[in-house]
Design a protein around this motif. Structure first.
Motif, PDB file in Angstrom:
ATOM      1  N   LEU A 114       0.691  -1.301   0.095  1.00  0.00           N
ATOM      2  CA  LEU A 114      -0.087  -0.067   0.125  1.00  0.00           C
ATOM      3  C   LEU A 114       1.065   1.285   0.009  1.00  0.00           C
ATOM      4  N   LEU A 115       1.852   1.268   0.675  1.00  0.00           N
ATOM      5  CA  LEU A 115       2.912   2.272   0.537  1.00  0.00           C
ATOM      6  C   LEU A 115       3.301   2.544  -0.878  1.00  0.00           C
ATOM      7  N   MET A 116       3.847   1.378  -1.489  1.00  0.00           N
ATOM      8  CA  MET A 116       4.138   1.444  -2.853  1.00  0.00           C
ATOM      9  C   MET A 116       3.123   1.981  -3.606  1.00  0.00           C
ATOM     10  N   ALA A 117       1.820   1.494  -3.296  1.00  0.00           N
ATOM     11  CA  ALA A 117       0.693   2.023  -4.164  1.00  0.00           C
ATOM     12  C   ALA A 117       0.382   3.336  -4.370  1.00  0.00           C
ATOM     13  N   VAL A 118       0.838   4.266  -3.107  1.00  0.00           N
ATOM     14  CA  VAL A 118       0.842   5.673  -3.034  1.00  0.00           C
ATOM     15  C   VAL A 118       1.638   6.137  -4.074  1.00  0.00           C
ATOM     16  N   GLY A 119       2.915   5.569  -4.052  1.00  0.00           N
ATOM     17  CA  GLY A 119       3.902   6.360  -5.159  1.00  0.00           C
ATOM     18  C   GLY A 119       3.553   6.043  -6.630  1.00  0.00           C
ATOM     19  N   GLN A 120       2.741   4.774  -6.413  1.00  0.00           N
ATOM     20  CA  GLN A 120       2.156   4.075  -8.013  1.00  0.00           C
ATOM     21  C   GLN A 120       1.306   5.507  -8.562  1.00  0.00           C
ATOM     22  N   ILE A 121       0.355   5.509  -7.634  1.00  0.00           N
ATOM     23  CA  ILE A 121      -0.795   6.682  -8.040  1.00  0.00           C
ATOM     24  C   ILE A 121      -0.136   8.089  -8.351  1.00  0.00           C
ATOM     25  N   VAL A 122       0.778   8.296  -7.541  1.00  0.00           N
ATOM     26  CA  VAL A 122       1.510   9.739  -8.006  1.00  0.00           C
ATOM     27  C   VAL A 122       2.305   9.386  -9.326  1.00  0.00           C
ATOM     28  N   GLY A 123       3.023   8.442  -9.583  1.00  0.00           N
ATOM     29  CA  GLY A 123       3.919   8.144 -10.700  1.00  0.00           C
ATOM     30  C   GLY A 123       3.096   7.862 -11.943  1.00  0.00           C
ATOM     31  N   GLY A 124       1.937   7.077 -11.725  1.00  0.00           N
ATOM     32  CA  GLY A 124       0.921   6.724 -12.746  1.00  0.00           C
ATOM     33  C   GLY A 124       0.239   8.071 -13.217  1.00  0.00           C
ATOM     34  N   TYR A 125      -0.259   9.015 -12.271  1.00  0.00           N
ATOM     35  CA  TYR A 125      -0.603  10.286 -13.028  1.00  0.00           C
ATOM     36  C   TYR A 125       0.306  11.126 -13.596  1.00  0.00           C
ATOM     37  N   LEU A 126       1.354  11.238 -13.041  1.00  0.00           N
ATOM     38  CA  LEU A 126       2.487  12.006 -13.660  1.00  0.00           C
ATOM     39  C   LEU A 126       2.939  11.339 -15.211  1.00  0.00           C
TER      40      LEU A 126
END
Length: 251
Positions: free
Chosen positions: A206-218
């Protein structure tokens, strides 16, 4: 498992970078999976946790592409259903069939895509006439690539993007956008299997998922804003790295 604070920072950074790259050209797992294993996560738990965090990245990129008009879910309905069915079949069959042949075959196919894309400079720069009807295409490739992603997985995004450009005539940007939608569908199937298996490290995932959400959006915004040459360069880079990774694993 217990981790130190700095390791959680590594997990977040890996998710962020992986989500960013995956949204542009696929292959985010080449960053996230090694990061998990480098921190001492056992292989099965790393695969399961990677699928959890990666699902958030593909979902975010898919929703952003849809919001910006690059995805029409009504047009993709047949493809989504076929991908889901194919992924279910592939996920079940991996329990009974040896995947060694695919480990040999897939790098060869990816190399063919790599070479063809290099020597087709106009490929994906604009929409072209489709070689197959959309229903036929989604039936064949939805079932086939959905099955492959559930059965084996590496390079699925590259195959989708290439197929959408080469057979359905889509431009590179729209092909990348639709690839994320199909990746998300097959990811969910695999994720469900891993959840049942109880292998996921939830806090890390879930911590990595937060990074994925930001990275996926950018990353998805980068696809929308940049020209096709940039996207093709990223695509070729990730295909090349995937080929090297698969050859290394095979050897």
């Amino acid at each position: 498992m217990e981790f130190e604070i700095w390791q959680f920072g590594v997990f977040f950074a890996a998710g962020l970078i992986g989500g960013f790259i995956d949204a542009i050209a696929g292959g985010g797992g080449l960053i996230c999976l090694p990061a998990l294993m480098a921190m001492g996560v056992p292989p099965h738990a790393a695969l399961a946790t990677n699928k959890l965090q990666g699902s958030f990245g593909t979902f975010t990129a898919t929703m952003n592409f849809a919001k910006k008009g690059f995805i029409n879910f009504k047009e993709l309905f047949v493809g989504i259903v076929c991908t889901f069915i194919g992924a279910c079949i592939g996920t079940v069959l991996i329990l009974f069939i040896d995947a060694k042949f695919l480990k040999f075959l897939i790098p060869v196919l990816l190399l063919a895509i790599f070479i063809y894309t290099i020597f087709s400079p106009k490929l994906g720069e604009e929409d072209r006439q489709a070689k197959l009807s959309s229903k036929t295409f989604y039936l064949l490739f939805g079932l086939g690539l959905g099955f492959y992603d559930g059965f084996f997985g590496p390079g699925t995004g590259s195959f989708w993007t290439f197929a959408l450009v080469g057979f359905l005539g889509l431009g590179m940007k729209k092909a990348v956008a639709q690839t994320k939608a199909f990746n998300f569908v097959s990811n969910i199937v695999s994720l469900a299997v891993f959840i049942v298996g109880g292998q996921i490290l939830w806090l890390v995932g879930l911590l990595m998922a937060v990074g994925q959400i930001v990275g996926g959006y950018l990353g998805s915004n980068m696809v929308i804003k940049k020209d096709v040459k940039f996207i093709k360069t990223m695509f070729l880079t990730m295909v090349g790295l995937t080929i090297l990774k698969l050859i290394y694993d095979f050897i």
